[in-house]
Design a protein around this motif. Structure first.
Motif, mmCIF file in Angstrom:
data_model
loop_
_atom_site.group_PDB
_atom_site.id
_atom_site.type_symbol
_atom_site.label_atom_id
_atom_site.label_comp_id
_atom_site.label_asym_id
_atom_site.label_seq_id
_atom_site.Cartn_x
_atom_site.Cartn_y
_atom_site.Cartn_z
ATOM 1 N N THR A 52 0.807 -1.222 0.000
ATOM 2 C CA THR A 52 0.000 0.000 0.000
ATOM 3 C C THR A 52 0.837 1.268 0.000
ATOM 4 O O THR A 52 0.292 2.348 -0.161
ATOM 5 C CB THR A 52 -0.922 0.018 1.227
ATOM 6 O OG1 THR A 52 -0.123 -0.099 2.403
ATOM 7 C CG2 THR A 52 -1.918 -1.131 1.173
ATOM 8 N N TYR A 69 2.296 6.041 -3.412
ATOM 9 C CA TYR A 69 1.362 5.766 -2.325
ATOM 10 C C TYR A 69 1.901 6.402 -1.056
ATOM 11 O O TYR A 69 3.018 6.095 -0.625
ATOM 12 C CB TYR A 69 1.198 4.261 -2.114
ATOM 13 C CG TYR A 69 0.464 3.546 -3.213
ATOM 14 C CD1 TYR A 69 -0.923 3.516 -3.241
ATOM 15 C CD2 TYR A 69 1.152 2.890 -4.230
ATOM 16 C CE1 TYR A 69 -1.607 2.865 -4.246
ATOM 17 C CE2 TYR A 69 0.485 2.231 -5.246
ATOM 18 C CZ TYR A 69 -0.899 2.219 -5.249
ATOM 19 O OH TYR A 69 -1.570 1.571 -6.238
ATOM 20 N N TYR A 124 -8.008 8.341 -0.215
ATOM 21 C CA TYR A 124 -7.361 7.582 -1.284
ATOM 22 C C TYR A 124 -5.965 8.161 -1.471
ATOM 23 O O TYR A 124 -5.775 9.152 -2.167
ATOM 24 C CB TYR A 124 -8.182 7.692 -2.573
ATOM 25 C CG TYR A 124 -7.613 6.930 -3.757
ATOM 26 C CD1 TYR A 124 -7.743 5.547 -3.831
ATOM 27 C CD2 TYR A 124 -6.971 7.594 -4.792
ATOM 28 C CE1 TYR A 124 -7.238 4.846 -4.916
ATOM 29 C CE2 TYR A 124 -6.467 6.903 -5.876
ATOM 30 C CZ TYR A 124 -6.599 5.535 -5.935
ATOM 31 O OH TYR A 124 -6.102 4.845 -7.015
ATOM 32 N N ASN A 125 -4.978 7.559 -0.813
ATOM 33 C CA ASN A 125 -3.630 8.114 -0.803
ATOM 34 C C ASN A 125 -2.781 7.583 -1.949
ATOM 35 O O ASN A 125 -1.764 6.922 -1.756
ATOM 36 C CB ASN A 125 -2.942 7.826 0.530
ATOM 37 C CG ASN A 125 -3.420 8.756 1.623
ATOM 38 O OD1 ASN A 125 -3.678 9.916 1.368
ATOM 39 N ND2 ASN A 125 -3.559 8.246 2.827
ATOM 40 N N CYS A 126 -3.202 7.867 -3.158
ATOM 41 C CA CYS A 126 -2.457 7.453 -4.339
ATOM 42 C C CYS A 126 -2.318 8.658 -5.267
ATOM 43 O O CYS A 126 -3.317 9.187 -5.752
ATOM 44 C CB CYS A 126 -3.158 6.300 -5.047
ATOM 45 S SG CYS A 126 -2.314 5.737 -6.526
ATOM 46 N N LYS A 143 -7.843 10.245 -8.514
ATOM 47 C CA LYS A 143 -9.241 10.379 -8.132
ATOM 48 C C LYS A 143 -9.441 11.669 -7.335
ATOM 49 O O LYS A 143 -8.624 12.003 -6.476
ATOM 50 C CB LYS A 143 -9.680 9.181 -7.285
ATOM 51 C CG LYS A 143 -9.651 7.864 -8.034
ATOM 52 C CD LYS A 143 -10.145 6.726 -7.161
ATOM 53 C CE LYS A 143 -10.123 5.412 -7.919
ATOM 54 N NZ LYS A 143 -10.608 4.288 -7.079
ATOM 55 N N HIS A 153 -5.597 9.507 7.573
ATOM 56 C CA HIS A 153 -6.798 8.662 7.683
ATOM 57 C C HIS A 153 -7.634 9.036 8.901
ATOM 58 O O HIS A 153 -8.629 8.374 9.184
ATOM 59 C CB HIS A 153 -6.396 7.189 7.794
ATOM 60 C CG HIS A 153 -5.816 6.623 6.557
ATOM 61 N ND1 HIS A 153 -6.575 6.165 5.504
ATOM 62 C CD2 HIS A 153 -4.527 6.466 6.169
ATOM 63 C CE1 HIS A 153 -5.793 5.723 4.529
ATOM 64 N NE2 HIS A 153 -4.532 5.906 4.915
#
Length: 483
Positions: free
Chosen positions: A80, A97, A117-119, A242, A249
């Motif tokens: 991740t 990430y 959404y940590n991308c 996105k 978080h």
């Protein structure tokens, strides 16, 4: 001696600032960047490996060695966190990430926090895709060693510096993205995200969760400015990121905060006629005041948010905070509290005065302790409990006790206030220097109490006014106690 020490501290603060916004000698000038791109871009398209790494280093803010050492993304097997090359038929993107500390959210109701959404995806210009695909495939197949790539890059840099009178190095190429963003007015958190700085060593990314819009826009501006110098703006590709939250978080939803304070308010409205009932009411009332002050001040949950009443100036509405360090003279800070927090402190003091009068006859053993809290010689926020000898004692709001008191009703980590505050203030485009000062995140400027600080009272007051607006939107109002 004191002036010498202050001078050394000032010199150190200048050094720290130069790291955040590097001076002209440490970074590449616009002319050097333009000459480098003009010399390398066409060669990179034709497949020259060193030229390709130089161009990508300028575009992506990573050193060439870091770029050719990045592995390929294998779906389902990459974990991740970390960085990978995402290679498709039409696109090649650098996938980053965000690595965040674990907050032990296993037992937390996920409905309380915002989905994140940590991308982050950084696209490669279209004209460089085929040459990069060829080089990456050769690297991953072990047809080219890191030593060979390092030697090629070193020889190319030496020749470019000799021919163009430039000062190219791998670190200076990678730092150009940061320098450009800082000079363009973007905050350093955006720069750290785009450069893939590990959030485990960067506390500002830990506490902040915002939409990716600002980060994507900042990078688009930078890449467009670079490609304009070689007339290659059409090569730019839109990122596939996105449009949802990116960062911590632990950003609690607004409706969850409303529920918490409404629940605490309802509990504090129960009967308080007898002295035991008054003590039970006080415990619920103190919890409401504690949560309000934590949310209004961004205090670290390492001690009581109002050590003593002496930490609060009712005239200027400032709160002295020393919640992390031992040197109270230089590493502490003063913040301006919003109006609702000041009113809550007034109501709480009136409540303590009434409780102290009632305790003189019913519980004289705690009467003097309550009086000390009112006078400012002991902790202002406390609960009334019975010890093993069945004696009434005052228990301050230390994290160990607060965790025990909240474990059944509110399972989030105790520093959720700071995550929510930093995220909200950053979204409102508030000057990041004042956000850092409010939360004690001052890594590139003197502390708020330093004689060299350039942060004004009016600026800190503006932060309090903005927080007041947030609390008003949430419906959080001061609560009166026993009269």
């Amino acid at each position: 001696k004191r002036r010498v020490l202050q001078g050394r501290q000032l010199a150190q603060s200048f050094t720290m600032r130069s790291i955040a916004a590097q001076c002209a000698w440490e970074g590449l000038s616009e002319n050097e960047v333009q000459r480098t791109l003009s010399s390398c871009y066409e060669k990179a398209i034709s497949g020259c490996r060193p030229s390709l790494w130089i161009v990508l280093s300028l575009l992506l803010g990573r050193t060439p060695e870091r770029l050719w050492s990045t592995s390929r993304q294998i779906y389902g097997n990459t974990g991740t966190t970390g960085e990978y090359w995402r290679v498709n038929k039409k696109k090649i993107q650098l996938v980053s990430y965000l690595s965040l500390p674990d907050f032990q959210l296993d037992n937390v109701d996920q409905q309380l926090v915002e989905p994140v959404y940590n991308c982050l995806l950084l696209p490669v210009p279209k004209s460089l895709i085929e040459s990069l695909r060829t080089v990456l495939n050769a690297v991953w197949a072990d047809d080219i060693s890191s030593e060979d790539l390092r030697a090629e890059f070193r020889d190319c840099i030496k020749k470019l510096n000799s021919d163009n009178n430039t000062r190219l190095t791998g670190n200076r190429l990678a730092a150009n993205l940061h320098r450009w963003l800082i000079h363009a007015g973007h905050i350093d958190v955006v720069s750290k995200r785009l450069r893939g700085i590990d959030a485990k060593v960067n506390f500002k990314q830990r506490y902040e969760a915002n939409f990716l819009g600002d980060t994507r826009l900042a990078y688009c501006e930078y890449a467009t400015a670079l490609l304009e110098t070689v007339d290659r703006v059409d090569d730019w590709q839109v990122s596939d990121c996105k449009p949802i939250a990116f960062g911590t978080h632990l950003r609690v939803k607004d409706e969850a905060i409303c529920y918490l304070f409404e629940d605490l308010r309802q509990r504090a409205s129960l009967s308080k006629r007898s002295f035991d009932g008054a003590c039970a009411f006080h415990n619920r009332y103190a919890m409401y005041a504690y949560q309000l002050l934590m949310l209004a001040s961004g205090h670290r949950p390492v001690r009581v948010p109002l050590d003593t009443l002496c930490s609060f100036d009712a005239v200027s509405q400032e709160l002295f905070i020393c919640d992390k360090v031992a040197n109270r003279a230089y590493d502490s800070r003063t913040i301006v509290l919003p109006q609702v927090a000041c009113q809550q402190i007034d109501h709480y003091l009136q409540h303590l005065s009434a409780l102290e009068r009632r305790s003189r006859r019913s519980a004289p053993e705690i009467s003097s302790q309550i009086q000390k809290a009112i006078e400012g010689t002991s902790a202002l926020l406390f609960r009334i409990e019975r010890n093993r000898r069945n004696q009434l004692v005052l228990v301050p709001f230390d994290p160990m006790h607060v965790n025990r008191w909240l474990e059944e009703d509110w399972t989030l980590p105790l520093n959720w206030h700071r995550h929510w505050l930093r995220s909200k203030l950053t979204e409102s485009k508030h000057p990041h220097e004042y956000i850092d000062q409010l939360l004690g995140h001052e890594d590139d400027q003197p502390p708020g109490l330093s004689p060299f600080s350039n942060l004004t009272y009016a600026g800190r007051k503006a932060v309090a006014v903005r927080i007041q607006g947030y609390l008003t939107e949430l419906g959080i109002t001061p609560l009166e106690g026993i009269k």
